[in-house]
Design a protein around this motif. Structure first.
Motif, PDB file in Angstrom:
ATOM      1  N   PHE A  87     -12.147  -3.051   8.671  1.00  0.00           N
ATOM      2  CA  PHE A  87     -11.934  -1.751   8.060  1.00  0.00           C
ATOM      3  C   PHE A  87     -12.380  -1.679   6.493  1.00  0.00           C
ATOM      4  CE2 PHE A  87      -8.141  -4.349   6.863  1.00  0.00           C
ATOM      5  CZ  PHE A  87      -7.751  -3.857   5.567  1.00  0.00           C
ATOM      6  N   LYS A  95     -14.428  -6.985  -3.612  1.00  0.00           N
ATOM      7  CA  LYS A  95     -13.535  -6.898  -4.671  1.00  0.00           C
ATOM      8  C   LYS A  95     -12.274  -7.256  -4.433  1.00  0.00           C
ATOM      9  CE  LYS A  95     -11.519  -2.712  -6.716  1.00  0.00           C
ATOM     10  NZ  LYS A  95     -10.330  -3.474  -7.163  1.00  0.00           N
ATOM     11  N   PHE A  96     -11.614  -7.058  -3.261  1.00  0.00           N
ATOM     12  CA  PHE A  96     -10.367  -7.510  -2.835  1.00  0.00           C
ATOM     13  C   PHE A  96     -10.319  -9.245  -3.252  1.00  0.00           C
ATOM     14  CE2 PHE A  96      -7.966  -9.362   0.618  1.00  0.00           C
ATOM     15  CZ  PHE A  96      -6.814  -9.106  -0.051  1.00  0.00           C
ATOM     16  N   ASP A  99     -10.328 -10.055  -6.647  1.00  0.00           N
ATOM     17  CA  ASP A  99      -9.267  -9.501  -7.325  1.00  0.00           C
ATOM     18  C   ASP A  99      -7.888 -10.709  -7.167  1.00  0.00           C
ATOM     19  OD1 ASP A  99      -9.377  -7.234  -8.427  1.00  0.00           O
ATOM     20  OD2 ASP A  99      -8.869  -5.768  -6.612  1.00  0.00           O
ATOM     21  N   ILE A 100      -8.178 -11.307  -5.895  1.00  0.00           N
ATOM     22  CA  ILE A 100      -6.926 -12.129  -5.258  1.00  0.00           C
ATOM     23  C   ILE A 100      -7.000 -13.545  -5.872  1.00  0.00           C
ATOM     24  CG2 ILE A 100      -6.111 -13.249  -3.310  1.00  0.00           C
ATOM     25  CD1 ILE A 100      -5.181 -10.375  -3.865  1.00  0.00           C
TER      26      ILE A 100
ATOM     27  N   MET B 282     -14.087   6.310   8.416  1.00  0.00           N
ATOM     28  CA  MET B 282     -14.409   6.027   6.905  1.00  0.00           C
ATOM     29  C   MET B 282     -15.098   7.376   6.484  1.00  0.00           C
ATOM     30  SD  MET B 282     -17.016   3.474   5.186  1.00  0.00           S
ATOM     31  CE  MET B 282     -17.425   3.759   3.450  1.00  0.00           C
ATOM     32  N   LYS B 290      -6.257   1.262  -6.962  1.00  0.00           N
ATOM     33  CA  LYS B 290      -5.449  -0.134  -7.073  1.00  0.00           C
ATOM     34  C   LYS B 290      -6.186  -1.293  -7.101  1.00  0.00           C
ATOM     35  CE  LYS B 290      -1.859   2.753  -4.909  1.00  0.00           C
ATOM     36  NZ  LYS B 290      -1.337   2.964  -3.709  1.00  0.00           N
ATOM     37  N   THR B 291      -5.529  -2.443  -7.264  1.00  0.00           N
ATOM     38  CA  THR B 291      -6.189  -3.739  -7.194  1.00  0.00           C
ATOM     39  C   THR B 291      -5.001  -4.676  -6.207  1.00  0.00           C
ATOM     40  OG1 THR B 291      -4.807  -4.427  -8.901  1.00  0.00           O
ATOM     41  CG2 THR B 291      -6.914  -3.564  -9.467  1.00  0.00           C
ATOM     42  N   GLY B 292      -6.091  -5.817  -5.942  1.00  0.00           N
ATOM     43  CA  GLY B 292      -5.258  -6.889  -4.940  1.00  0.00           C
ATOM     44  C   GLY B 292      -4.768  -6.462  -3.709  1.00  0.00           C
ATOM     45  N   TYR B 293      -3.566  -6.715  -3.377  1.00  0.00           N
ATOM     46  CA  TYR B 293      -2.951  -6.375  -1.972  1.00  0.00           C
ATOM     47  C   TYR B 293      -2.532  -5.143  -1.979  1.00  0.00           C
ATOM     48  CZ  TYR B 293      -2.994 -11.163  -0.819  1.00  0.00           C
ATOM     49  OH  TYR B 293      -3.587 -12.391  -0.573  1.00  0.00           O
ATOM     50  N   TYR B 295      -4.609  -2.532  -3.086  1.00  0.00           N
ATOM     51  CA  TYR B 295      -5.725  -1.996  -2.986  1.00  0.00           C
ATOM     52  C   TYR B 295      -5.860  -2.188  -1.456  1.00  0.00           C
ATOM     53  CZ  TYR B 295     -11.112  -1.963  -3.127  1.00  0.00           C
ATOM     54  OH  TYR B 295     -12.294  -1.638  -2.888  1.00  0.00           O
ATOM     55  N   PHE B 296      -6.148  -3.391  -0.870  1.00  0.00           N
ATOM     56  CA  PHE B 296      -6.072  -3.693   0.528  1.00  0.00           C
ATOM     57  C   PHE B 296      -5.391  -2.776   1.368  1.00  0.00           C
ATOM     58  CE2 PHE B 296      -5.551  -7.118   3.943  1.00  0.00           C
ATOM     59  CZ  PHE B 296      -6.763  -7.084   4.153  1.00  0.00           C
ATOM     60  N   LEU B 299      -6.451   0.905   1.367  1.00  0.00           N
ATOM     61  CA  LEU B 299      -7.490   1.319   2.127  1.00  0.00           C
ATOM     62  C   LEU B 299      -7.308   0.989   3.553  1.00  0.00           C
ATOM     63  CD1 LEU B 299     -10.303  -0.433   0.238  1.00  0.00           C
ATOM     64  CD2 LEU B 299      -9.944   1.899   0.499  1.00  0.00           C
ATOM     65  N   PHE B 300      -6.384   0.038   4.048  1.00  0.00           N
ATOM     66  CA  PHE B 300      -6.076  -0.104   5.374  1.00  0.00           C
ATOM     67  C   PHE B 300      -5.425   1.254   6.087  1.00  0.00           C
ATOM     68  CE2 PHE B 300      -3.244  -0.987   8.892  1.00  0.00           C
ATOM     69  CZ  PHE B 300      -3.836  -1.565   9.633  1.00  0.00           C
ATOM     70  N   ARG B 303      -8.078   4.021   6.203  1.00  0.00           N
ATOM     71  CA  ARG B 303      -9.221   4.216   7.138  1.00  0.00           C
ATOM     72  C   ARG B 303      -8.371   3.904   8.469  1.00  0.00           C
ATOM     73  NH1 ARG B 303     -13.002   0.988   3.817  1.00  0.00           N
ATOM     74  NH2 ARG B 303     -13.201   2.942   2.599  1.00  0.00           N
ATOM     75  N   CYS B 372      -6.800  -6.552  11.126  1.00  0.00           N
ATOM     76  CA  CYS B 372      -6.662  -7.048   9.874  1.00  0.00           C
ATOM     77  C   CYS B 372      -6.365  -8.582   9.887  1.00  0.00           C
ATOM     78  CB  CYS B 372      -5.758  -6.351   8.964  1.00  0.00           C
ATOM     79  SG  CYS B 372      -5.591  -6.607   7.602  1.00  0.00           S
ATOM     80  N   PHE B 381      -5.908 -18.535   1.542  1.00  0.00           N
ATOM     81  CA  PHE B 381      -5.234 -17.563   0.329  1.00  0.00           C
ATOM     82  C   PHE B 381      -4.120 -16.459   1.145  1.00  0.00           C
ATOM     83  CE2 PHE B 381      -7.320 -13.480   0.361  1.00  0.00           C
ATOM     84  CZ  PHE B 381      -8.360 -13.851   1.089  1.00  0.00           C
ATOM     85  N   TYR B 382      -4.553 -15.960   2.102  1.00  0.00           N
ATOM     86  CA  TYR B 382      -3.979 -15.009   2.827  1.00  0.00           C
ATOM     87  C   TYR B 382      -2.514 -15.299   3.186  1.00  0.00           C
ATOM     88  CZ  TYR B 382      -3.750 -10.524   5.361  1.00  0.00           C
ATOM     89  OH  TYR B 382      -3.536  -9.143   5.822  1.00  0.00           O
TER      90      TYR B 382
END
Lengths: 232, 523
Positions: A87, A95-96, A99-100, B282, B290-293, B295-296, B299-300, B303, B372, B381-382
């Protein structure tokens, strides 16, 4: 750095997949991991990456003479089927990821420079990953695994989905990277292993075995590998 | 021709038989007793063959029995005249010819026979079509005579019903084949076009509305129509016999996507994944600062707006509409408001089920996994506890907010309706209605996502493997459903459910925080 596998055992239901696999991998080499279908190459990778729990044995790293358990940041694992978030666009994913993993990546390259590294075209960078081809998804997966700069790279059949030009670029990239990394590369394609890898390791009957080239020429070496895979 | 049919029939029975064994093997307990070698076991095979042949035989009758019985019931319910019987049947037959052709239904047995076994497609289609027409004729004959006689229709007309059915079907199919020759596009009867839907709806209206108003075609006209249909039917059957391009049609129809569950587990997974991926949309406006999670996740959600926010908005809109209609009714029929006020005082249990039904939690978690987590969980890392928890919190916030939108309308709507219809003796009821609706909404949002994080029911092949997850979902459903029928005063139900929800949310949150880092991974 060294990656030490010590007597790793793994069973699925009643099938012994790994029966005490032991090996020491060192920085500076590309290892070709060969095995027949179902020999357990992916299982071995999953064990090293702690995706599955091992039944017995240890995986550890040796740095400056001392051993410790494997850390999250030690390993990059590129799966044979690319696993990327469908997605996001390629750019958003990078970018993500940056960031992480800021700490590991540092103030390295810009996002576009990373794209250049694996030659993803300008117009594809802002498209959704779900619309990428298989090869492009694979590039993305490989790229993020390289970006965090892990010392150990596990590559499961990584070059098969690339066209010849990209495959060649990737080979060059891996050769450049090997100086500072331990690269373990599983493949079915013997020619590819011989071409790219410094050491051939086979996984047969659940154990790892190094095949010495010694004084053999390429065709003699091939025969030796095939015989070893046959279990002779 | 006959030998082709025999082979194809045997093939169908064989795969149905193996289906029966597979079904037996997927039952808990029994599966432990049955080994894999079962597919070769002679006695069991005979048993399963008997089951599958009886299923084939009963398929001739059961559907038709239900069809005629429900038609008869509808006629009594709508107090229609006996003539209506032939009138309704006539138009429903046209619908059946469009929606149930047999020929243009992409089924597995066709795939096995034509694509895998490379049988002669012409012989296969024609012989099986004749078999289908005979089956249909016999099935219809039995019940059209029984129900026709009960309705007071002459025996000739009863028999004519089945003649009409097997006349109209080939006419439509032949027409589709002719159209294929022109357009080179095959019809899939499971995916009717808009025109087909409109035709079906018009036919439905014509079938039921005139008889309801007292008009129906006469038995004589029906007999004439049936007789007239026989002529095009015969020429259509000849056309079907002579048509030579069945293989091409089936090449187009028998795709894994059309067959949906087919050939291997992998294709099923791919089909499911593909269907879920199609929900991703999209447009350039979807950006996130935003940043990091955060942001993630941002967008989720953006979308997947088609799946998440859009449907929540629709539910909100519909809730507002219903609210306005009810308010309007109260204004127009002031004498009924007292009764309605009483209903409002004890209707809260119903809303537990309503809040359960409109909560988007389960579909959201499914999308989270397929689009996802399925891929992201392969990254180490996730899977780090910190990553899992920070994304968990982000997701929880989004799910709660999405679901609160319609909940807010209901939470404001109910107490205000209570006020309009005459108020309440205990003003706390207003507050309780408001708070309990909101807490139910939060409860279901938390419930779905916590279950997902604690039980992560899918394996890497996207199969839901967790028995506990299935049980937990089932219990939730049953509980909500069971509560629905209870007449409990708002003051008791409202306060209990609010306290329960608050406690549940706190406990679930703590559990997720403690356990999710261990449980949330690929199986």
């Amino acid at each position: 750095m060294k990656l030490i596998l010590d007597n790793i055992k793994k069973k699925y239901d009643k099938k012994d997949v790994l029966r005490g696999a032991s090996f020491t991998f060192e920085t500076g080499y590309i290892y070709g991991l060969l095995g027949r279908n179902g020999a357990g190459k992916t299982t071995l990778f999953n064990c090293i990456n702690e995706d599955v729990e091992i039944d017995d044995g240890r995986c550890m790293v040796e740095v400056n003479g001392g051993t410790r358990n494997i850390d999250v940041n030690d390993i990059g694992y590129v799966l044979s089927t690319p696993m990327v978030p469908e997605f996001l666009t390629g750019r958003e994913f990078l970018k993500f990821f940056i960031d992480i993993n800021k700490k590991e990546i540092g103030q390295g390259k810009t996002i576009d420079e990373y794209f250049d590294m694996v030659s993803i075209d300008m117009e594809d960078r802002d498209r959704l990953i779900k619309d990428y081809s298989h090869g492009m998804k694979n590039k993305m997966q490989m790229l993020v695994n390289f970006m965090a700069n892990p010392q150990i790279l596990l590559l499961d059949e990584p070059l098969t989905s690339f066209d010849v030009v990209v495959a060649d670029e990737m080979k060059q990239l891996l050769r450049r990277m090997k100086r500072e990394h331990i690269i373990i590369f599983s493949t079915h394609i013997l020619e590819l292993a011989l071409d790219l890898c410094d050491v051939i390791v086979i996984l047969n009957n659940g154990v790892l075995e190094k095949i010495d080239k010694a004084s053999l020429d390429n065709s003699g070496f091939k025969d030796r590998i095939i015989n070893a895979l046959r279990g002779e | 021709m006959l030998s082709t049919f025999k082979v194809s029939f045997k093939l169908r029975i064989a795969y149905k038989t193996n289906g029966v064994i597979y079904g037996l093997k997927s039952l808990p307990l029994i599966k432990k007793l049955l080994p894999d070698s079962l597919y070769g076991s002679h006695n069991l095979k005979i048993f399963a063959t008997i089951i599958s042949i009886s299923a084939e035989l009963s398929s001739i009758f059961i559907g038709k029995l239900l069809y005629f019985a429900s038609l008869y019931w509808a006629m009594i319910l709508l107090k229609m005249t006996p003539e209506s019987f032939v009138h309704i049947i006539t138009f429903l037959t046209f619908i059946g010819a469009i929606l149930n052709t047999n020929m243009f239904n992409p089924t597995k047995d066709k795939y096995y026979a034509i694509c895998l076994m490379r049988m002669d497609s012409g012989k296969y289609v024609i012989s099986n079509y004749i078999y289908y027409l005979i089956k249909t004729f016999v099935g219809f004959l039995v019940f059209s005579v029984i129900f026709g006689m009960i309705s007071g229709i002459g025996i000739i007309a009863c028999i004519a019903v089945s003649v009409l059915v097997i006349s109209v079907k080939p006419c439509y199919s032949a027409w589709v084949l002719m159209k294929y020759k022109r357009t080179k596009k095959a019809n899939n009867e499971n995916k009717p076009s808009v025109i087909m839907w409109i035709t079906v709806i018009i036919l439905l209206v014509v079938a039921f509305l005139p008889p309801y108003l007292g008009y129906a075609i006469s038995e004589g006209f029906f007999l004439l129509l049936t007789t007239l249909m026989v002529i095009p039917a015969v020429s259509s059957i000849i056309y079907i016999f002579k048509f030579g391009a069945y293989r091409k049609i089936y090449k187009e129809l028998l795709t894994p996507e059309n067959l949906y569950i087919n050939t291997s587990k992998k294709t099923t997974t791919e089909a499911q994944l593909l269907a879920m991926q199609k929900k991703i949309t999209m447009d350039p406006s979807q950006i996130s600062k935003k940043t990091g999670y955060k942001y993630f996740n941002d967008l989720f959600v953006k979308r997947h707006s088609k799946l998440l926010t859009k449907s929540a908005k629709w539910i909100t809109l519909i809730s507002i509409l219903i609210y306005l209609i009810v308010v309007g009714l109260c204004l127009f029929f002031p004498d009924k408001t007292k009764k309605f006020n009483e209903v409002l005082h004890s209707s809260l249990p119903y809303f537990l089920f309503i809040m359960y039904s409109i909560n988007r939690g389960s579909i959201i978690t499914q999308a989270m996994f397929m689009n996802c987590d399925h891929s992201m969980l392969t990254y180490r890392f996730y899977r780090q506890p910190k990553a899992i928890l920070s994304l968990f919190v982000e997701r929880l916030k989004s799910i709660i907010i999405i679901n609160l939108m319609p909940a807010l309308v209901i939470a404001v709507g109910l107490p205000s309706l209570m006020l309009i219809t005459g108020g309440t003796d205990q003003p706390i009821n207003y507050l309780l209605l408001f708070v309990s609706i909101l807490s139910m909404s939060v409860f279901f949002s938390v419930h779905h996502i916590v279950l997902y994080y604690l039980l992560q029911p899918y394996n890497i092949n996207l199969e839901s493997r967790s028995f506990t997850y299935a049980i937990a979902n089932f219990l939730t459903y049953i509980l909500c459903y069971y509560t629905m029928g209870k007449q409990i005063p708002t003051i008791i139900f409202g306060s209990t459910i609010t306290v329960f929800c608050i406690i549940y949310v706190i406990v679930a949150f703590i559990l997720a925080y403690k356990l999710a880092p261990k449980t949330f991974r690929l199986k």
